[in-house]
Design a protein around this motif. Sequence first.
Motif, PDB file in Angstrom:
ATOM      1  N   ASN A  42      -3.380  -7.347  -4.062  1.00  0.00           N
ATOM      2  CA  ASN A  42      -4.602  -7.536  -3.272  1.00  0.00           C
ATOM      3  C   ASN A  42      -5.802  -7.090  -4.098  1.00  0.00           C
ATOM      4  OD1 ASN A  42      -4.657  -4.735  -3.147  1.00  0.00           O
ATOM      5  ND2 ASN A  42      -3.959  -4.624  -1.020  1.00  0.00           N
ATOM      6  N   ASP A  46      -5.781  -0.218  -1.934  1.00  0.00           N
ATOM      7  CA  ASP A  46      -4.941   0.213  -0.815  1.00  0.00           C
ATOM      8  C   ASP A  46      -3.577  -0.469  -0.856  1.00  0.00           C
ATOM      9  OD1 ASP A  46      -7.034   1.769   0.172  1.00  0.00           O
ATOM     10  OD2 ASP A  46      -7.839   0.096   1.353  1.00  0.00           O
ATOM     11  N   THR A  48      -0.796  -1.681   1.851  1.00  0.00           N
ATOM     12  CA  THR A  48      -0.583  -1.914   3.273  1.00  0.00           C
ATOM     13  C   THR A  48       0.845  -2.400   3.503  1.00  0.00           C
ATOM     14  OG1 THR A  48      -1.370  -4.201   3.170  1.00  0.00           O
ATOM     15  CG2 THR A  48      -3.005  -2.489   3.632  1.00  0.00           C
ATOM     16  N   LYS A  50       3.383  -4.393   6.380  1.00  0.00           N
ATOM     17  CA  LYS A  50       3.629  -5.165   7.597  1.00  0.00           C
ATOM     18  C   LYS A  50       5.132  -5.278   7.780  1.00  0.00           C
ATOM     19  CE  LYS A  50       3.009  -9.803   9.589  1.00  0.00           C
ATOM     20  NZ  LYS A  50       2.486 -11.167   9.323  1.00  0.00           N
ATOM     21  N   THR A  69       4.185   2.181  10.146  1.00  0.00           N
ATOM     22  CA  THR A  69       3.724   1.453   8.952  1.00  0.00           C
ATOM     23  C   THR A  69       2.743   2.293   8.136  1.00  0.00           C
ATOM     24  OG1 THR A  69       1.958   0.414  10.247  1.00  0.00           O
ATOM     25  CG2 THR A  69       4.028  -0.808  10.041  1.00  0.00           C
ATOM     26  N   GLY A  70       2.547   3.541   8.556  1.00  0.00           N
ATOM     27  CA  GLY A  70       1.608   4.426   7.868  1.00  0.00           C
ATOM     28  C   GLY A  70       2.291   5.313   6.847  1.00  0.00           C
ATOM     29  N   ILE A  76       5.781   3.197   2.202  1.00  0.00           N
ATOM     30  CA  ILE A  76       4.441   3.669   1.833  1.00  0.00           C
ATOM     31  C   ILE A  76       4.543   4.933   0.992  1.00  0.00           C
ATOM     32  CG2 ILE A  76       2.266   4.575   2.724  1.00  0.00           C
ATOM     33  CD1 ILE A  76       2.492   1.590   3.031  1.00  0.00           C
ATOM     34  N   GLU A  93      -0.073  -5.607  -0.953  1.00  0.00           N
ATOM     35  CA  GLU A  93       0.318  -5.919   0.416  1.00  0.00           C
ATOM     36  C   GLU A  93       1.837  -6.076   0.428  1.00  0.00           C
ATOM     37  OE1 GLU A  93      -1.713  -9.452   1.578  1.00  0.00           O
ATOM     38  OE2 GLU A  93      -3.711  -8.617   1.211  1.00  0.00           O
TER      39      GLU A  93
END
Length: 292
Positions: A42, A46, A48, A50, A69-70, A76, A93
């Motif tokens: 991306n 960051d 991310t 999903k 998802t954190g 992560i 991503e």
Amino acid sequence: MRAPAKLNLFLRVVRRREDGFHDLETLMTAINLYDTLVFKANDSSDVTLKIVMGAARDQHTPPQPTLPTGPNNLVIRAATLLKEYAKVAAGAEITLIKRIPSEAGLGGGSSDAATTLKGLSRLWNISLTQDELFQLAAKLGSDVGFFVGKTATAVCRGRGERVDPLQAPVSQHFVVAKPASGLSTPAVFKQCEPGRTQTTVEEFVRTLPQSQSHHMVRLLHNDLQSPAELLNEDVRHLRNLFNKLPVFAHQMTGSGTSYFGICSSSRHARSMAARLKASGIPWVYVVRSCTQ
């Protein structure tokens, strides 16, 4: 990239350590049940995540707990650890297609973390040695080291972070069943009594050649099964169901609640799966050990 599940064919709890963890001896083998992770660059720094719940082939998957998802998700955590270690500014991503059930003893979260280390290393053009991968894996969780290894079968010791790959793969067909309920790994270990079995993992490894397979099924063992049965009646129910099935041997994997039986062929495993489904087990899968 695919992230395989695993089965513990042998698990001995050697002792409780002063740090509150336990020293283990276990033999793990990867099976052809997979989560899938998709890594995409991306324009930000960051990372991310999903999560998409996917069915395992044509199998019905029972309801899953809501997965974070954190920063508490192992994917992560693995991405953050790698970014910090390699001093990477890029982001990503990540899409996780989840087929391996949670709280199952199948190592899905650990496998996802290991695959994240390998996948983002490729995406970000990071060159890591196998030793570096193992060092990062040890910081993420006990089973992650097994999944960053290069063989599908390994003996793991300590908390599981000391991995000795085996070149001779396990070659077995399995039927795996999981009830709708799960179990907390710390809760199972809290109830465990270390040192109950005197059989060592080395004795089990000697039975792996095909000519010794009848000895292997006799030595199948998991020290965590008894405490899991005390905590969860669904595990006891699965043991009773498998006692009535014509499988070579059966036991729980990891800290549960998944349970597996060793079969002679995929046809045999499919027949056993049909009987388990007819008994109302919500999650049943026919698998075999991975070759690499």
